[in-house]
Design a protein around this motif. Structure first.
Motif, mmCIF file in Angstrom:
data_model
loop_
_atom_site.group_PDB
_atom_site.id
_atom_site.type_symbol
_atom_site.label_atom_id
_atom_site.label_comp_id
_atom_site.label_asym_id
_atom_site.label_seq_id
_atom_site.Cartn_x
_atom_site.Cartn_y
_atom_site.Cartn_z
ATOM 1 N N GLN A 299 7.120 1.188 -4.076
ATOM 2 C CA GLN A 299 6.396 2.154 -3.261
ATOM 3 C C GLN A 299 6.667 1.912 -1.769
ATOM 4 O O GLN A 299 6.936 0.793 -1.348
ATOM 5 C CB GLN A 299 4.899 2.064 -3.541
ATOM 6 C CG GLN A 299 4.514 2.390 -4.973
ATOM 7 C CD GLN A 299 4.964 3.774 -5.391
ATOM 8 O OE1 GLN A 299 4.871 4.730 -4.619
ATOM 9 N NE2 GLN A 299 5.471 3.884 -6.617
ATOM 10 N N PRO A 300 6.596 2.964 -0.956
ATOM 11 C CA PRO A 300 6.848 2.800 0.482
ATOM 12 C C PRO A 300 5.882 1.809 1.114
ATOM 13 O O PRO A 300 4.714 1.722 0.724
ATOM 14 C CB PRO A 300 6.610 4.209 1.032
ATOM 15 C CG PRO A 300 6.795 5.116 -0.140
ATOM 16 C CD PRO A 300 6.307 4.356 -1.335
ATOM 17 N N VAL A 301 6.374 1.052 2.092
ATOM 18 C CA VAL A 301 5.518 0.117 2.814
ATOM 19 C C VAL A 301 4.407 0.901 3.513
ATOM 20 O O VAL A 301 4.668 1.904 4.196
ATOM 21 C CB VAL A 301 6.334 -0.690 3.848
ATOM 22 C CG1 VAL A 301 5.403 -1.540 4.719
ATOM 23 C CG2 VAL A 301 7.348 -1.570 3.131
ATOM 24 N N GLY A 302 3.184 0.467 3.320
ATOM 25 C CA GLY A 302 2.047 1.153 3.903
ATOM 26 C C GLY A 302 1.394 2.149 2.978
ATOM 27 O O GLY A 302 0.423 2.805 3.356
ATOM 28 N N SER A 303 1.898 2.271 1.754
ATOM 29 C CA SER A 303 1.326 3.245 0.826
ATOM 30 C C SER A 303 -0.034 2.813 0.288
ATOM 31 O O SER A 303 -0.840 3.653 -0.121
ATOM 32 C CB SER A 303 2.285 3.485 -0.348
ATOM 33 O OG SER A 303 2.562 2.273 -1.029
ATOM 34 N N LEU A 304 -0.312 1.523 0.290
ATOM 35 C CA LEU A 304 -1.620 1.028 -0.147
ATOM 36 C C LEU A 304 -2.571 0.963 1.037
ATOM 37 O O LEU A 304 -2.129 0.869 2.191
ATOM 38 C CB LEU A 304 -1.480 -0.353 -0.787
ATOM 39 C CG LEU A 304 -0.765 -0.391 -2.139
ATOM 40 C CD1 LEU A 304 -0.577 -1.830 -2.607
ATOM 41 C CD2 LEU A 304 -1.521 0.407 -3.188
ATOM 42 N N TRP B 298 -0.283 -8.866 1.043
ATOM 43 C CA TRP B 298 -1.735 -8.970 0.948
ATOM 44 C C TRP B 298 -2.374 -7.643 0.546
ATOM 45 O O TRP B 298 -3.414 -7.616 -0.109
ATOM 46 C CB TRP B 298 -2.315 -9.495 2.254
ATOM 47 C CG TRP B 298 -2.049 -10.960 2.397
ATOM 48 C CD1 TRP B 298 -0.976 -11.550 3.000
ATOM 49 C CD2 TRP B 298 -2.836 -12.025 1.871
ATOM 50 N NE1 TRP B 298 -1.048 -12.919 2.901
ATOM 51 C CE2 TRP B 298 -2.177 -13.242 2.220
ATOM 52 C CE3 TRP B 298 -4.021 -12.096 1.157
ATOM 53 C CZ2 TRP B 298 -2.681 -14.488 1.856
ATOM 54 C CZ3 TRP B 298 -4.529 -13.341 0.802
ATOM 55 C CH2 TRP B 298 -3.858 -14.513 1.157
ATOM 56 N N ARG B 299 -1.739 -6.531 0.901
ATOM 57 C CA ARG B 299 -2.265 -5.246 0.425
ATOM 58 C C ARG B 299 -2.122 -5.130 -1.085
ATOM 59 O O ARG B 299 -3.018 -4.633 -1.766
ATOM 60 C CB ARG B 299 -1.528 -4.085 1.123
ATOM 61 C CG ARG B 299 -1.980 -3.841 2.552
ATOM 62 C CD ARG B 299 -1.550 -2.466 3.022
ATOM 63 N NE ARG B 299 -0.101 -2.330 3.076
ATOM 64 C CZ ARG B 299 0.646 -2.594 4.136
ATOM 65 N NH1 ARG B 299 0.068 -3.037 5.249
ATOM 66 N NH2 ARG B 299 1.958 -2.410 4.113
ATOM 67 N N GLY C 79 3.316 -0.360 -10.739
ATOM 68 C CA GLY C 79 3.529 0.976 -10.198
ATOM 69 C C GLY C 79 3.025 1.145 -8.786
ATOM 70 O O GLY C 79 3.515 2.009 -8.046
ATOM 71 N N ALA C 80 2.067 0.331 -8.375
ATOM 72 C CA ALA C 80 1.479 0.451 -7.039
ATOM 73 C C ALA C 80 2.107 -0.481 -6.016
ATOM 74 O O ALA C 80 1.927 -0.286 -4.808
ATOM 75 C CB ALA C 80 -0.023 0.173 -7.121
ATOM 76 N N VAL D 207 7.684 -6.682 -2.188
ATOM 77 C CA VAL D 207 6.711 -7.559 -2.848
ATOM 78 C C VAL D 207 7.102 -7.745 -4.320
ATOM 79 O O VAL D 207 7.367 -6.779 -5.030
ATOM 80 C CB VAL D 207 5.282 -6.982 -2.772
ATOM 81 C CG1 VAL D 207 4.306 -7.875 -3.521
ATOM 82 C CG2 VAL D 207 4.858 -6.823 -1.316
ATOM 83 N N THR D 208 7.140 -8.993 -4.747
ATOM 84 C CA THR D 208 7.415 -9.314 -6.145
ATOM 85 C C THR D 208 6.115 -9.682 -6.841
ATOM 86 O O THR D 208 5.315 -10.451 -6.316
ATOM 87 C CB THR D 208 8.399 -10.498 -6.255
ATOM 88 O OG1 THR D 208 9.639 -10.124 -5.658
ATOM 89 C CG2 THR D 208 8.633 -10.874 -7.710
#
Length: 210
Positions: free
Chosen positions: A60-65, A79-80, A125-126, A131-132
């Protein structure tokens, strides 16, 4: 006695169980890090090879959470993702979630859960890019692990004169760590009272002067 937190691999995520300090508490007799302390246990003659974790990499794009809120560590993708895992687990997956830890050096989080396709698909999926997520199998939920830890803590005075219970707390990897002054005496007693499956009894030294 000191109640262990969910800390592992050198860092603790939001929502970790608080420490409970008992008189005469101490640190491990060696200088290994928190993760090593939690996982040390007597090894069988021919230990089974642990199952490799299921690994997924965020897409997912960085900042999507959602960004950080009060009480959360920071606004990095790692951390998100961890905050998302804990929030989703608390709301939808309490019967399978055991806990998580952080590996900042590799921008990864180790997530421990009773195998669940729905949980894995949700988390993977999120996850944001970079991030691994490493998913490890357990056979006990955080709720049940904490309940077992609380039962052992509540009985701290039960064994006065037999051994000294210095540290108790749940570990995200699926067991309760029990630190005592004399493991040889403590193991059979604790096993008789609570079983062996989800308990690791190890030596913890006396409190050092501060």
């Amino acid at each position: 006695m000191r109640r262990r937190s969910k800390a592992s691999t050198g860092a603790t995520v939001a929502g970790a169980v608080a420490l409970l300090v008992l008189q005469g508490c101490g640190s491990e007799s060696d200088s290994q890090n928190v993760a090593d302390v939690h996982t040390r246990s007597s090894k069988p003659a021919h230990p089974a090879k642990p199952k490799a974790p299921t690994v997924c990499v965020g897409k997912q794009p960085v900042g999507s959470l959602p960004g950080p809120k009060h009480g959360e560590t920071d606004g990095t993708p790692l951390w998100r993702v961890m905050a998302y895992v804990e929030k989703r687990a608390d709301k939808h997956y309490r019967t399978v979630y055991t806990g998580l830890s952080v590996d900042q050096d590799h921008q990864a989080t180790d997530v421990y859960r009773i195998p669940s396709e729905a949980f894995d698909a949700d988390v993977c999926g999120a996850a944001e890019k970079g991030v691994t997520v490493r998913l490890h199998d357990t056979d006990i939920s955080e709720k049940d692990l904490t309940a077992l830890s609380d039962r052992i803590s509540a009985d701290m005075n039960r064994w006065d004169g037999m051994f000294e219970l210095r540290e108790v707390g749940p570990d995200v990897r699926g067991f309760v760590f029990v630190g005592v002054d004399d493991p040889a005496k403590a193991r059979p007693v604790i096993a008789k009272a609570f079983g062996k499956k989800h308990i690791r009894v190890r030596h913890v030294g006396p409190a050092s002067a501060r």
